[in-house]
Design a protein around this motif. Structure first.
Motif, short mmCIF file in Angstrom:
data_model
loop_
_atom_site.label_atom_id
_atom_site.label_comp_id
_atom_site.label_asym_id
_atom_site.label_seq_id
_atom_site.Cartn_x
_atom_site.Cartn_y
_atom_site.Cartn_z
N ARG A 179 13.67 9.74 20.25
CA ARG A 179 14.83 10.27 19.53
C ARG A 179 14.82 11.80 19.54
N GLY A 180 14.07 12.39 20.44
CA GLY A 180 14.04 13.84 20.53
C GLY A 180 13.40 14.50 19.31
N GLY A 181 12.47 13.79 18.68
CA GLY A 181 11.79 14.34 17.52
C GLY A 181 12.54 14.14 16.21
N ARG A 182 13.70 13.51 16.29
CA ARG A 182 14.50 13.28 15.07
C ARG A 182 14.07 11.98 14.39
N SER A 183 14.18 11.97 13.08
CA SER A 183 13.87 10.74 12.33
C SER A 183 15.16 9.95 12.13
N LYS A 184 15.01 8.70 11.74
CA LYS A 184 16.19 7.86 11.49
C LYS A 184 16.11 7.32 10.07
N ARG A 185 17.28 7.08 9.49
CA ARG A 185 17.37 6.53 8.14
C ARG A 185 17.44 5.02 8.26
N ILE A 186 16.46 4.34 7.67
CA ILE A 186 16.36 2.89 7.70
C ILE A 186 16.97 2.33 6.41
N PHE A 187 17.82 1.32 6.55
CA PHE A 187 18.50 0.73 5.40
C PHE A 187 17.96 -0.66 5.11
N LYS A 188 17.98 -1.01 3.82
CA LYS A 188 17.48 -2.30 3.36
C LYS A 188 18.45 -2.81 2.30
N ILE A 189 18.75 -4.10 2.35
CA ILE A 189 19.66 -4.69 1.37
C ILE A 189 18.95 -4.82 0.02
N THR A 190 19.70 -4.61 -1.05
CA THR A 190 19.17 -4.76 -2.41
C THR A 190 19.57 -6.13 -2.95
N SER A 191 19.05 -6.48 -4.10
CA SER A 191 19.44 -7.76 -4.72
C SER A 191 20.93 -7.73 -5.07
N ARG A 192 21.44 -6.59 -5.47
CA ARG A 192 22.88 -6.45 -5.73
C ARG A 192 23.69 -6.66 -4.44
N GLY A 193 23.17 -6.19 -3.32
CA GLY A 193 23.82 -6.40 -2.03
C GLY A 193 23.84 -7.87 -1.65
N LYS A 194 22.74 -8.56 -1.92
CA LYS A 194 22.68 -10.00 -1.65
C LYS A 194 23.70 -10.74 -2.52
N GLN A 195 23.84 -10.31 -3.78
CA GLN A 195 24.83 -10.92 -4.66
C GLN A 195 26.24 -10.70 -4.11
N ALA A 196 26.50 -9.51 -3.61
CA ALA A 196 27.82 -9.20 -3.06
C ALA A 196 28.13 -10.10 -1.86
N VAL B 90 28.73 -4.84 8.11
CA VAL B 90 27.60 -3.91 8.11
C VAL B 90 26.49 -4.41 7.19
N LEU B 91 26.86 -4.89 6.01
CA LEU B 91 25.86 -5.39 5.07
C LEU B 91 25.14 -6.62 5.62
N LEU B 92 25.87 -7.51 6.26
CA LEU B 92 25.25 -8.68 6.89
C LEU B 92 24.27 -8.26 7.98
N LEU B 93 24.64 -7.26 8.76
CA LEU B 93 23.75 -6.80 9.84
C LEU B 93 22.51 -6.11 9.29
N VAL B 94 22.64 -5.39 8.19
CA VAL B 94 21.45 -4.80 7.57
C VAL B 94 20.52 -5.91 7.12
N ALA B 95 21.07 -6.94 6.47
CA ALA B 95 20.26 -8.06 6.01
C ALA B 95 19.60 -8.78 7.19
N ALA B 96 20.33 -8.94 8.28
CA ALA B 96 19.80 -9.65 9.46
C ALA B 96 18.74 -8.84 10.20
N ASN B 97 18.87 -7.51 10.20
CA ASN B 97 17.93 -6.66 10.93
C ASN B 97 16.72 -6.26 10.10
N ASP B 98 16.70 -6.67 8.87
CA ASP B 98 15.59 -6.47 7.94
C ASP B 98 14.94 -5.10 8.03
#
Length: 107
Positions: free
Chosen positions: A69-86, A12-20
């Motif tokens: 999305r039927g008027g719904r919002s979505k939560r967008i995720f971004k990797i942190t520097s700590r995530g990159k370290q992990a 999941v973390l790799l995919l967040v990083a890849a999907n920017d």
């Protein structure tokens, strides 16, 4: 500083990083199913995303609502520097273990 990742968390973390800029639950779940050929539930992806955010490996913000999305919002995720370290720690550990496997000698 604990940087340990479980296998699914790492994916999941790799995919967040890849999907920017477009990393959210549904895109990650779809990529896991399509590209990795693994069955996954959207709730398991969301659980991993929130767990990674609690660990400080991700941060998120709510995006704008759309008609698609039927008027719904979505939560967008971004990797942190700590995530990159992990991820780097995980990669280094895996490489070290792979290097421990004896390679067949060429004769």
């Amino acid at each position: 500083m604990k940087l340990h990742l479980g296998e699914f968390e790492e994916i999941v973390l790799l995919l967040v990083a890849a999907n920017d800029k477009d990393a959210y639950g549904l895109t990650i779940a779809n990529t896991i199913e399509k590209d990795l050929k693994r069955n996954v539930t959207l709730s398991s992806v969301h659980t991993a995303l929130y767990r990674l955010e609690e660990k400080g490996f991700l941060e998120s913000e709510v995006g704008g609502a759309t008609k698609a999305r039927g008027g719904r919002s979505k939560r967008i995720f971004k990797i942190t520097s700590r995530g990159k370290q992990a991820l780097e720690t995980s990669r280094d550990t895996r490489n070290m273990l792979w290097d421990m496997i004896q390679k067949p000698s060429i004769q």
